[in-house]
Enzyme design. Structure first.
Site, mmCIF file in Angstrom:
data_model
loop_
_atom_site.group_PDB
_atom_site.id
_atom_site.type_symbol
_atom_site.label_atom_id
_atom_site.label_comp_id
_atom_site.label_asym_id
_atom_site.label_seq_id
_atom_site.Cartn_x
_atom_site.Cartn_y
_atom_site.Cartn_z
ATOM 1 N N THR A 1 64.305 -3.055 -35.983
ATOM 2 C CA THR A 1 65.337 -2.068 -35.658
ATOM 3 C C THR A 1 64.748 -0.717 -35.250
ATOM 4 O OG1 THR A 1 65.508 -1.813 -38.031
ATOM 5 C CG2 THR A 1 67.276 -2.964 -36.940
ATOM 6 N N THR A 2 63.728 -0.290 -35.977
ATOM 7 C CA THR A 2 63.122 0.996 -35.637
ATOM 8 C C THR A 2 62.514 0.917 -34.238
ATOM 9 O OG1 THR A 2 62.470 1.007 -37.957
ATOM 10 C CG2 THR A 2 61.695 2.833 -36.614
ATOM 11 N N ASP B 1 64.996 -8.577 -44.435
ATOM 12 C CA ASP B 1 64.154 -8.535 -43.242
ATOM 13 C C ASP B 1 63.192 -9.715 -43.190
ATOM 14 O OD1 ASP B 1 65.440 -6.156 -42.839
ATOM 15 O OD2 ASP B 1 63.641 -5.022 -42.324
ATOM 16 N N ASP C 1 63.654 1.836 -43.758
ATOM 17 C CA ASP C 1 64.200 0.710 -43.017
ATOM 18 C C ASP C 1 65.138 1.235 -41.925
ATOM 19 O OD1 ASP C 1 64.776 -2.207 -42.782
ATOM 20 O OD2 ASP C 1 66.786 -1.500 -43.235
HETATM 21 P P1 ADP Z 1 60.861 -2.185 -37.366
HETATM 22 O O1 ADP Z 1 62.080 -1.627 -38.004
HETATM 23 O O2 ADP Z 1 60.878 -2.009 -35.897
HETATM 24 O O3 ADP Z 1 60.554 -3.565 -37.815
HETATM 25 P P2 ADP Z 1 58.651 -1.380 -38.995
HETATM 26 O O4 ADP Z 1 58.590 -0.079 -39.707
HETATM 27 O O5 ADP Z 1 58.903 -2.593 -39.787
HETATM 28 O O6 ADP Z 1 59.694 -1.225 -37.851
HETATM 29 O O7 ADP Z 1 57.277 -1.534 -38.213
HETATM 30 C C1 ADP Z 1 57.030 -2.628 -37.397
HETATM 31 C C2 ADP Z 1 55.749 -2.453 -36.646
HETATM 32 O O8 ADP Z 1 54.635 -2.320 -37.525
HETATM 33 C C3 ADP Z 1 55.464 -3.649 -35.769
HETATM 34 O O9 ADP Z 1 55.076 -3.211 -34.503
HETATM 35 C C4 ADP Z 1 54.337 -4.342 -36.494
HETATM 36 O O10 ADP Z 1 53.510 -5.079 -35.612
HETATM 37 C C5 ADP Z 1 53.594 -3.193 -37.105
HETATM 38 N N1 ADP Z 1 52.788 -3.585 -38.258
HETATM 39 C C6 ADP Z 1 53.196 -4.195 -39.388
HETATM 40 N N2 ADP Z 1 52.157 -4.399 -40.228
HETATM 41 C C7 ADP Z 1 51.055 -3.912 -39.633
HETATM 42 C C8 ADP Z 1 49.669 -3.820 -39.985
HETATM 43 N N3 ADP Z 1 49.217 -4.264 -41.144
HETATM 44 N N4 ADP Z 1 48.845 -3.250 -39.104
HETATM 45 C C9 ADP Z 1 49.301 -2.774 -37.945
HETATM 46 N N5 ADP Z 1 50.569 -2.821 -37.545
HETATM 47 C C10 ADP Z 1 51.449 -3.386 -38.365
HETATM 48 MG MG MG Z 2 60.080 -4.294 -39.737
#
Ligand code: ADP
Ligand code: MG
Length: 544
Positions: A96-97, A395, A63
């Site tokens: 956030t990432t 989240d 996270d």
């Molecule tokens: P953040 O902290 O930015 O939310 P995450 O590690 O939660 O980072 O990743 C978010 C990203 O992963 C987003 O761009 C989202 O669209 C993408 N994402 C989430 N689930 C899927 C999936 N099943 N297939 C492709 N991309 C995904």
């Molecule tokens: Mg996320």
């Protein structure tokens, strides 16, 4: 200095200072390192970080918000990124990432432009123009969502969870159920249409033990406390609740005051007097019709005894934030002085009951006057799992709240970024001169997000981007990358859905912090302000 030949010293000798290009390069480097570090945690196949503190305590998570919070960051520019990530977490709760990765890529592209002797201010203005166009495109593309559309809300949670440890198997369904139900309970229709969602109405209570599947959503407030005296009822229906911020104790004379007791009768009188006062307090409470007392402070043994005799259920030493939640849920007024107690200060709930949860006992306040308050009790076999579930809940509650409040969603998996990039390329033709190069940098930075997603899942980022671009050229505007196969699929069909706000905020914050760093041309060690330090070390009061 030219006049006298003596150098003019305005900074103490030996003061750390870097300036001009060197300062800028240093800052960019630091920000890039920070972004590189977080990059591998982006998306469903993102890897975890293990953070070890000086005492050897560890946190394992992917996270972004937690990583930056736990990291001990030194460099000032990297600290700026940490702040932006924290702000994204506080304001939007997700993404956030992405913010940090975007900012890092924007700065990496900026660095290339600096090498070509393009001035930072041209880069910044190109980025700013590109950002506002990107937001306009995003707003046009966003799809409306309604709180009644449960299927869609579930998909939003699923997308948020897919990058979390708890995001798999039956546990996932459990979390989705609880999140969607919680939001539906607390969402409040606004008179002018739309909804307001106040996440303060959701209380999360962590209780180690059992499995995540034993987690529960309760309509009302759950306190991690026991009923204070064994003689008190464990269950009160039609509860009239007194919420107190005052002790049910007699203020003892402080240690320096000696009470001279000459004979045993005097001591008896003294104790009798104390007993009488405590009894009076309890009588006052009982007279209002209260049958439950919840206090932030202590309750004397003698007072407990009288409360028990009166059939009143009491809970003591409840932390401030919980006291406020109870007051809000039950409609009680927090009473600070028993002498001022009035019946109308009491709150109401259908049921107050102590129940066993695992090895411990907790007090449940259900059917409260304000129906918009919920508690989620998270269970889990070991602490780290409970902690990660807590973050996942945070989240996903935020994501659904954002979606419900704005009523706008977009497809993730890189779909939105690539489509915005495509439309920006068209528009960039209208931009004159070197700014166009900055706009191009912005576009590539957006595209780096799906590339990173693909890379983290073991796919070739360049190949994936090429395929994504051509799909979008063919008019498939929601085409994104399927993390499992690396194929390009429609993200609506795949159910990868995110609130528009996560994206708009991430794009804004990422661009703003990149510009902020580009604007710095001097880094000077500042004087250490005593007062600044003092302020920081003042312990935050309350909660015991
Ligand atoms: P953040 O902290 O930015 O939310 P995450 O590690 O939660 O980072 O990743 C978010 C990203 O992963 C987003 O761009 C989202 O669209 C993408 N994402 C989430 N689930 C899927 C999936 N099943 N297939 C492709 N991309 C995904
Ligand atoms: Mg996320």
């Amino acid at each position: 200095m030219a006049v006298s030949g003596v150098p003019v010293l305005i900074l103490k000798e030996g003061t750390q200072r870097t300036y001009g290009r060197e300062a800028l390069r240093n800052n960019i480097l630091a920000a890039k390192v920070m972004a590189e570090l977080l990059k591998t945690s982006l998306g469903p196949r993102g890897l975890d970080k293990m953070l070890v503190d000086a005492f050897g305590d560890i946190v394992v998570t992917n996270d972004g918000a937690t990583i930056v919070k736990e990291m001990e960051v030194q460099h000032p520019a990297a600290k700026l990124l940490v702040e932006v990530a924290k702000a994204q977490d506080a304001e939007v709760g997700d993404g956030t990432t992405s913010v940090v990765v975007l900012a890092g890529t924007l700065l990496e592209k900026a660095e290339k432009l600096l090498d070509e002797n393009i001035h930072p201010s041209i880069i910044m203005s190109g980025y700013t123009k590109a950002l506002s166009k990107a937001l306009e495109i995003l707003d046009n593309m966003a799809i409306p969502v309604d709180i009644e559309n449960e299927a869609e809300l579930r998909k939003i949670v699923e997308t948020t969870l897919s990058s979390k440890y708890t995001g798999h198997g039956p546990e996932k369904q459990k979390i989705i159920d609880m999140v969607v139900e919680a939001i539906k309970i607390i969402a409040q229709k606004k008179p002018d249409g739309g909804y307001n969602v106040d996440l303060d109405l959701v209380k999360i209570e962590k209780k180690k033990g059992g499995s995540l599947l034993d987690s529960k959503l309760i309509r009302g407030v759950v306190l991690d406390k026991e009923v204070v005296h064994p003689g008190m009822p464990k269950r009160v229906e039609n509860a009239k609740i007194l919420v107190l911020d005052a002790p049910l104790e007699i203020q003892k004379p402080d240690i320096t005051t000696k009470i001279r007791v000459t004979d045993i009768e005097q001591l008896d009188r003294f104790l009798e007097e104390e007993t009488r006062l405590l009894k009076e307090m309890v009588e006052k409470i009982a007279a209002t019709g209260a049958n439950v007392v919840i206090t932030q402070k202590g309750i004397d043994d003698v007072a407990q005894h009288f409360l028990a005799k009166r059939g009143i259920l009491a809970v003591r030493r409840v932390k401030r934030s919980d006291i406020e939640k109870v007051a809000r849920a039950t409609g009680a007024k927090i009473v600070t002085n028993i002498d001022d107690l009035r019946p109308e200060d009491l709150g109401e709930a259908e049921l107050v009951e102590e129940r066993k949860v695992g090895e411990d006992k907790m007090v449940f306040i259900e059917g409260a006057k304000n129906p918009r308050s919920v508690t989620i009790v998270i269970r889990g076999g070991f602490e780290r799992l409970v902690e990660e579930a807590d973050r996942a809940l945070h989240d996903s509650l935020s994501a659904v709240a954002d979606a419900v409040m704005d009523g706008k969603i977009v497809a993730g998996g890189g779909a939105i970024e690539v489509e915005i990039a495509r439309r920006l390329r068209e528009w960039a033709k209208t931009i004159e001169g070197k700014e166009q190069l900055a706009v191009e940098g912005f576009i590539k930075s957006l595209e780096s997000l799906p590339q990173t997603l693909a890379f983290n899942a073991g796919h070739d980022p360049i190949e994936v981007l090429m395929k994504l671009r051509s799909a979008h050229e063919e008019g498939k505007k929601w085409a994104g990358v399927d993390i499992e196969t690396g194929e390009i699929v429609d993200m609506w069909e795949k159910g990868v859905i995110e609130p528009a706000r996560v994206k708009t905020n991430a794009f804004k914050a990422g661009t703003e912090v990149a510009s902020l760093i580009l604007r710095i041309d001097d880094v000077i060690a500042a004087k250490r302000e005593e007062t600044k330090e003092d302020k920081k070390s003042t312990p935050s009061s309350e909660e015991d």
